[in-house]
Design a protein around this motif. Structure first.
Motif, PDB file in Angstrom:
ATOM      1  N   THR A  95       0.497  -1.519   0.268  1.00 35.36           N
ATOM      2  CA  THR A  95      -0.533  -0.013   0.098  1.00 35.36           C
ATOM      3  C   THR A  95       0.318   0.887   0.409  1.00 35.36           C
ATOM      4  O   THR A  95       2.304   1.072   0.284  1.00 35.36           O
ATOM      5  N   CYS A  96       0.011   2.006  -0.876  1.00 33.85           N
ATOM      6  CA  CYS A  96       0.895   3.828  -0.305  1.00 33.85           C
ATOM      7  C   CYS A  96       0.001   4.261   0.478  1.00 33.85           C
ATOM      8  O   CYS A  96      -1.397   4.174   0.399  1.00 33.85           O
ATOM      9  N   THR A  97       0.377   4.930   1.423  1.00 34.30           N
ATOM     10  CA  THR A  97       0.005   6.363   2.093  1.00 34.30           C
ATOM     11  C   THR A  97       0.377   7.476   2.096  1.00 34.30           C
ATOM     12  O   THR A  97       1.733   7.874   2.029  1.00 34.30           O
ATOM     13  N   VAL A  98      -0.670   7.909   1.435  1.00 32.91           N
ATOM     14  CA  VAL A  98      -0.582  10.056   1.297  1.00 32.91           C
ATOM     15  C   VAL A  98      -1.412  10.960   2.316  1.00 32.91           C
ATOM     16  O   VAL A  98      -2.467  10.064   2.875  1.00 32.91           O
ATOM     17  N   ILE A  99      -0.833  12.104   2.752  1.00 32.24           N
ATOM     18  CA  ILE A  99      -0.712  12.987   3.300  1.00 32.24           C
ATOM     19  C   ILE A  99      -1.521  13.920   2.602  1.00 32.24           C
ATOM     20  O   ILE A  99       0.188  14.371   2.325  1.00 32.24           O
ATOM     21  N   HIS A 100      -2.460  14.354   3.535  1.00 32.42           N
ATOM     22  CA  HIS A 100      -2.200  15.982   2.706  1.00 32.42           C
ATOM     23  C   HIS A 100      -3.250  16.840   4.356  1.00 32.42           C
ATOM     24  O   HIS A 100      -4.469  16.137   5.075  1.00 32.42           O
ATOM     25  N   PRO A 101      -2.772  17.985   4.660  1.00 35.79           N
ATOM     26  CA  PRO A 101      -3.286  19.030   5.100  1.00 35.79           C
ATOM     27  C   PRO A 101      -4.789  18.780   5.120  1.00 35.79           C
ATOM     28  O   PRO A 101      -5.180  19.994   6.189  1.00 35.79           O
ATOM     29  N   SER A 102      -5.572  18.953   3.741  1.00 35.22           N
ATOM     30  CA  SER A 102      -6.987  19.100   3.497  1.00 35.22           C
ATOM     31  C   SER A 102      -7.642  17.911   4.577  1.00 35.22           C
ATOM     32  O   SER A 102      -9.111  17.848   5.010  1.00 35.22           O
ATOM     33  N   TRP A 103      -7.408  16.785   4.540  1.00 36.52           N
ATOM     34  CA  TRP A 103      -7.553  15.664   5.850  1.00 36.52           C
ATOM     35  C   TRP A 103      -7.509  15.264   7.377  1.00 36.52           C
ATOM     36  O   TRP A 103      -6.440  15.816   7.550  1.00 36.52           O
ATOM     37  N   VAL A 132      -4.781   9.530   7.324  1.00 32.74           N
ATOM     38  CA  VAL A 132      -4.359   9.358   5.828  1.00 32.74           C
ATOM     39  C   VAL A 132      -5.253   8.515   4.648  1.00 32.74           C
ATOM     40  O   VAL A 132      -6.153   7.889   5.296  1.00 32.74           O
ATOM     41  N   HIS A 133      -5.003   8.531   3.920  1.00 34.47           N
ATOM     42  CA  HIS A 133      -5.140   7.878   2.396  1.00 34.47           C
ATOM     43  C   HIS A 133      -4.529   7.199   2.617  1.00 34.47           C
ATOM     44  O   HIS A 133      -3.403   6.709   1.815  1.00 34.47           O
ATOM     45  N   MET A 134      -4.699   5.527   2.079  1.00 35.37           N
ATOM     46  CA  MET A 134      -4.029   4.358   2.143  1.00 35.37           C
ATOM     47  C   MET A 134      -4.439   3.747   0.690  1.00 35.37           C
ATOM     48  O   MET A 134      -5.712   3.636   0.226  1.00 35.37           O
ATOM     49  N   VAL A 135      -3.748   3.310  -0.348  1.00 38.67           N
ATOM     50  CA  VAL A 135      -4.299   2.974  -1.645  1.00 38.67           C
ATOM     51  C   VAL A 135      -3.563   1.364  -2.154  1.00 38.67           C
ATOM     52  O   VAL A 135      -2.121   2.157  -2.054  1.00 38.67           O
ATOM     53  N   THR A 136      -4.134   0.466  -2.478  1.00 38.09           N
ATOM     54  CA  THR A 136      -3.227  -0.448  -2.981  1.00 38.09           C
ATOM     55  C   THR A 136      -3.297  -0.269  -4.520  1.00 38.09           C
ATOM     56  O   THR A 136      -4.149  -0.288  -5.561  1.00 38.09           O
ATOM     57  N   PRO A 137      -2.367  -0.402  -4.824  1.00 35.30           N
ATOM     58  CA  PRO A 137      -1.428  -0.334  -6.190  1.00 35.30           C
ATOM     59  C   PRO A 137      -2.638  -1.953  -7.310  1.00 35.30           C
ATOM     60  O   PRO A 137      -2.229  -2.921  -6.716  1.00 35.30           O
ATOM     61  N   GLY A 138      -3.377  -1.395  -7.721  1.00 42.83           N
ATOM     62  CA  GLY A 138      -3.438  -2.620  -8.936  1.00 42.83           C
ATOM     63  C   GLY A 138      -2.715  -2.816 -10.477  1.00 42.83           C
ATOM     64  O   GLY A 138      -2.271  -1.521 -10.851  1.00 42.83           O
ATOM     65  N   ILE A 139      -3.342  -3.716 -11.249  1.00 48.72           N
ATOM     66  CA  ILE A 139      -2.720  -3.912 -12.616  1.00 48.72           C
ATOM     67  C   ILE A 139      -3.419  -2.774 -13.375  1.00 48.72           C
ATOM     68  O   ILE A 139      -4.521  -3.437 -13.307  1.00 48.72           O
TER      69      ILE A 139
END
Length: 311
Positions: free
Chosen positions: A223-231, A234-241
């Motif tokens: 998973t990749c974790t994305v952090i932003h001041p507006s949230w 944190v947002h966690m996303v699993t990359p797909g093919i």
């Protein structure tokens, strides 16, 4: 007597000086100019040692932004000035307790009051064009306050993640696009990764992180974790093919061509073409001619019979 007179004079001067210090504001200069009331601020001598601060404020796109210069109410205020600089353009909004108001911005910004009488600056429908430096000066009966406020837009990014091949190695890609300020990206695995941040022409940021995957590794838990001041979270996303678009277009085109051929063959078998033999020539022409020939023959017989009568 001479010494007594001198001591009395010195005592009188001391009392006078003490009275002058206690009265405080009797020697202040004028706050408001009669010719140009708010283009320049003139702080009374007794209020020159006020508070000066610097801060930054962020507002979401499209929201009504509210800026406060101080928490003083109008019952305490003498005047408030907002000097705004946006992209090289300067304007001013000001108000005083004697209703001498000024607004040269002419873009919807206005000074309003809360129900408690606190003054604030409202920026309707905040957008990127409202970003800039907002300088405020607030003078009240017991002091003064000035602040430089760096006002900017905050916008959440759109997040995408996928797997792709880079030569003979597989790479996981995490993209946070359209955010302001730039987002922060991290991976659940500490493998070889690189991140690049690009400022787009529209002023929004694009952050891309690429993670090189070890050979034969399973990617189900990556998973990749994305952090932003507006949230707030944190947002966690699993990359797909991701299948390349070129391969998708070729596949769709091939399938469509095969379906068209099969449909044509099916239609041909269900509705075969039948070739009819050549039809015989019609006898209608002979039938149409025969009455005319019979008429000629009858006319000849009548003519011959009449000729014989007169011979």
């Amino acid at each position: 007597m001479g010494k007594t007179w001198i001591i009395g004079v010195i005592s009188l001067l001391a009392v006078s000086a003490t009275w002058s210090l206690e009265t405080g504001y009797n020697h202040n200069i004028s706050v408001i100019s009669n010719t140009s009331p708010f283009l320049t601020s003139t702080v009374p001598l007794g209020l020159q040692h006020g508070v000066i601060a610097a801060r930054s404020e962020h507002f979401h796109l499209g929201n009504n932004a509210i800026l406060k210069c101080s928490n003083k109410t109008w019952s305490e205020m003498i005047y408030t000035i907002w000097k705004i600089q946006l992209g090289g353009i300067k304007c001013q909004i000001s108000s005083s307790n004697d209703n001498q108001n000024l607004n040269t911005c002419n873009d919807g910004k206005a000074m309003l009051n809360t129900s408690r009488g606190e003054s604030y600056l409202q920026i309707p429908g905040f957008s990127k064009r409202d970003e800039g430096i907002y300088h405020c000066e607030s003078v009240y009966k017991a002091g003064s306050y000035a602040s430089n406020i760096d006002v900017s837009l905050i916008a959440p990014p759109n997040v995408f993640a996928w797997l792709e091949w880079e030569g003979n190695r597989q790479v996981a890609v995490c993209l946070a696009e359209g955010g302001k300020p730039a987002a922060s990206i991290s991976w659940s695995e500490n493998w070889n990764s690189t991140s690049t941040t690009t400022l787009n022409l529209d002023g929004f940021n694009k952050v891309e992180s690429r993670l090189v995957l070890p050979e034969g590794i399973a990617t189900g838990n990556l998973t990749c974790t994305v952090i932003h001041p507006s949230w707030e979270e944190v947002h966690m996303v699993t990359p797909g093919i991701v299948i390349p678009w070129r391969l998708v277009i070729i596949s769709v085109g091939t399938i469509s061509f095969i379906v068209a051929i099969l449909g044509c063959l099916y239609f041909t078998r269900k509705h075969p073409c039948r070739i009819s033999p050549k039809a015989p020539q019609s006898q209608d022409y002979v039938e149409e001619v025969e009455p005319y020939a019979s008429y000629i023959q009858s006319a000849n017989l009548i003519y011959n019979s009449s000729a014989e009568l007169f011979t």
